[in-house]
Design an enzyme around this catalytic site. Structure first.
Site, PDB file in Angstrom:
ATOM      1  N   GLY A   1      80.111  12.070 -29.759  1.00 55.24           N
ATOM      2  CA  GLY A   1      79.473  11.221 -31.035  1.00 55.24           C
ATOM      3  C   GLY A   1      80.467  10.039 -31.238  1.00 55.24           C
ATOM      4  O   GLY A   1      80.968   9.559 -30.320  1.00 55.24           O
ATOM      5  N   SER A   2      80.516   9.677 -32.589  1.00 51.25           N
ATOM      6  CA  SER A   2      81.309   8.328 -32.923  1.00 51.25           C
ATOM      7  C   SER A   2      82.903   8.682 -32.529  1.00 51.25           C
ATOM      8  O   SER A   2      83.607   7.471 -32.511  1.00 51.25           O
ATOM      9  CB  SER A   2      81.053   8.023 -34.176  1.00 51.25           C
ATOM     10  OG  SER A   2      79.807   7.594 -34.378  1.00 51.25           O
TER      11      SER A   2
END
Length: 681
Positions: A420-421
């Site tokens: 993810g981020s």
């Protein structure tokens, strides 16, 4: 007359030749004692004991020792003592030696062999006497058991003793024990007091065995009514079980040596455990001198470091005289070699603090020293008690653990997940080095979704915070974790350069590490096929996967101005082993350091905004959709370090955070680690 005389002369000549031939033949059949010795030794070196007995021993020897004492005893000792590489030689007599049949012939012989306890070498004199046997005369040998082993007599017995090697211990970097040879208990029965047969099945269930096995133990030949008969080991920490056991009349326990794992569940997936030898393992290690009763490393470092930890048992071969009070005579002895003690780079207290902070939520964590590459923690949660497996876990208990929906037996730090981020700082680093990303240059982004153009069809990039201020620069893009900003930066970098940049951070290659952990991948085939996939990959989605240890490691260049070290686990490994270098300039690293501090101070990781401990880091949420339309599971990430004292980078992942506040939930857990770690106080 002439022809007849010539014939008679010729006949006389032929007769003379025949006589000489017969005479020579008779001489050649007469063997010397050396000839006999050579034939005897040839049989001896080939362990042809029956031929040696029947053909070469003199009458007195055969009268003293029957075939069993000569043949069977040597064959049994050769098997029991593991005779190999038997070599018998003799000292040759002088060339002009004359053999007198009235006198014995004596030869010095040399005997050497390898045994289970080591090599044996000795020298003896062998005497040969000329005897008549079955109307045939020849040389025959005198023999006694000291030709098998030095000083052995017919009445002596051979004793073999094994000296067990101690298994090596595993310590952390500070000398704290992770696996040691401690003590536990052996639960057992005193037969004279165990009078209630109905309790046998109850006992069998408590000790994870069978009534048949208990009967087998009780029916051994040495058992007496007041003797203690061991049944099964029990951990000294399992007080509840011990109390249940002694409540049964006739059942008790005694202290015994046992492997201990002081950090228990917090380090179980890392350290592993030892367990009983199985038939499959015995076959796999058939050339390594294991026995059915041995314990062997079954999981984790106990298995991987088995060869170093195991050690080598000592063995002694002794002569035991039947005389009362006689001391054992040592023939050969090999001392036990204890296993090697091994120290890890792991900080066991940090490992424990991280595990406790995760509150048994499913997830994984890793901590690395950014200045050396040393692995300080590897945590998988939830976990299990390694002592249960070492002592022999019951089928019901194993079934309960294996069917637990939280999967406590699954080693999450060895797996790979969509990051993810938490990948966004790396995307930024690639753009900064490529020159396509200008940190102060803002991008004007509106709306919650975006696509480059209609060629993307239905695919659009979504962002969680459309309220992010325009124009959006790198700092605010990290603070608001804006997917659209990073998707646009990845497009500016281009597919080939972005793949190349990720490769520089170790994506797509095996992680150089002692443990077998899943490599991080850019995609299933290592390529990015479309702009949509490029956009997804820029914020850690698509087909991208990252191992938690690797995720912590890829943040190192931000703190080392471009160097990424090979993660090490053994304390005696060389530190600062460069894995990648020159991947980030000091200028770019300074930009990211400043921005990652702002993420914690101004962003959505407020739980990690600790007043006295300034943290920097990046959160991340990876969505795993369960259907094309619906919302699926979300894994939350937080990669962080102490801004002023970056003694470690901590990467933490918690599964199923969709109903717990997302990645901010993980930041809260991570903050507890820094609060409890003494180096941050």
């Amino acid at each position: 007359m002439v022809e007849g005389g010539h014939f008679l002369k010729k006949l006389k000549y032929i007769s003379s030749l025949l006589f000489v031939a017969i005479l020579l033949t008779g001489c050649s059949e007469k063997e010397t004692p050396e000839d006999r010795l050579q034939a005897y030794i040839s049989n001896w070196n080939e362990s042809k004991f029956s031929d040696m007995y029947s053909t070469f021993l003199n009458a007195e020897t055969k009268k003293t020792f029957d075939s069993d004492e000569f043949v069977d005893r040597q064959e049994k000792l050769a098997e029991d003592l593991g005779f190999q590489n038997l070599k018998v030689t003799y000292t040759k007599p002088k060339e002009d030696t004359e053999w007198n049949e009235e006198k014995p012939a004596v030869f010095p012989i040399q005997i050497s062999m390898d045994t289970i306890a080591g090599p044996i070498e000795f020298e003896k004199e062998m005497t040969w006497k000329y005897e008549k046997r079955d109307d045939k005369e020849n040389w025959f040998a005198e023999w006694d058991p000291s030709f098998i082993l030095p000083k052995l007599t017919a009445k002596d017995k051979i004793q073999i003793s094994t000296m067990s090697a101690k298994r090596g211990k595993i310590f952390d970097r500070n000398g704290n024990p992770l696996a040691v040879n401690g003590t536990g208990y052996e639960a057992g029965i005193v037969p004279g007091k165990f009078t209630d047969e109905t309790k046998k099945s109850e006992l069998a269930k408590l000790l994870n065995t069978t009534s048949e096995f208990i009967d087998q133990q009780l029916n051994q030949s040495w058992v007496q009514p007041d003797y203690f008969v061991p049944i099964a080991p029990v951990s000294k920490n399992n007080q509840a079980l011990l109390e249940q056991l002694i409540a049964i009349p006739g059942v008790t326990y005694q202290e015994t040596e046992m492997r201990e794992y002081p950090y228990g569940e917090s380090a179980a997936h890392l350290v592993g455990y030892i367990g009983k030898m199985t038939a499959e393992l015995l076959e796999k290690h058939k050339d390594e001198d294991y026995k059915e009763t041995d314990l062997i490393g079954r999981q984790g470092l106990e298995r991987i470091l088995e060869e170093r930890l195991r050690g080598k048992d000592g063995v002694g071969i002794y002569i035991k005289s039947p005389e009362a009070g006689a001391t054992l005579q040592k023939i050969v002895e090999t001392e036990a070699v204890n296993g090697e003690n091994i120290s890890l780079t792991i900080d066991a207290e940090l490992q424990k603090n991280i595990f406790v902070s995760m509150k048994n939520e499913p997830g994984a964590s890793a901590a690395v020293d950014p200045q050396t590459g040393e692995t300080l923690a590897l945590v998988s949660s939830p976990s299990f008690n390694p002592s249960e497996f070492m002592l022999g876990i019951s089928g019901d208990r194993y079934k309960k653990l294996s069917e637990d929906p939280l999967k406590p037996l699954f080693n999450r730090f060895a797996a790979a997940y969509a990051p993810g981020s938490s990948l966004k700082p790396i995307t930024a680093a690639i753009g900064l080095e490529k020159g396509t990303l200008k940190p102060e240059q803002g991008l004007s982004i509106t709306g919650k979704t975006w696509q480059k153009d209609s060629s993307w069809g239905a695919y659009r990039v979504s962002r969680l915070h459309p309220e992010a201020p325009n124009p959006l620069n790198l700092k605010n893009a990290l603070i608001y974790s804006d997917n659209i900003y990073f998707a646009q930066q990845a497009l500016a970098i281009g597919k080939e350069d972005f793949v190349s940049g990720l490769t520089q951070y170790g994506f797509g290659e095996e992680i150089p590490f002692l443990l077998n952990i899943s490599p991080s991948q850019i995609s299933n085939d290592g390529k990015i096929a479309s702009e949509g996939q490029l956009a997804d990959t820029s914020f850690g989605q698509g087909q991208m996967l990252a191992n938690i240890l690797h995720l912590a490691t890829i943040y190192e260049p931000i703190l080392t101005n471009g160097i990424m070290y090979k993660p090490t686990l053994l304390l005696d490994d060389k530190t600062k082993q460069v894995w990648k270098e020159g991947i980030l300039s000091k200028e770019s690293a300074d930009v990211l350091k400043n921005d990652l501090r702002s993420v914690v101070v101004d962003g959505f990781a407020q739980a990690a905004n600790i007043p006295d401990i300034p943290l920097s880091g990046k959160t991340g949420t990876a969505e795993l959709k369960t259907s094309a339309e619906g919302r699926g599971q979300e894994n939350g990430f937080f990669v962080s370090y102490n801004t002023n004292n970056p003694s470690f980078i901590l990467a933490m992942m918690i599964e199923n955070v969709e109903d717990n506040g997302g990645s901010g939930y993980v930041a809260e857990f991570a903050a507890e680690v820094y609060k409890s770690d003494s180096k941050n106080k």
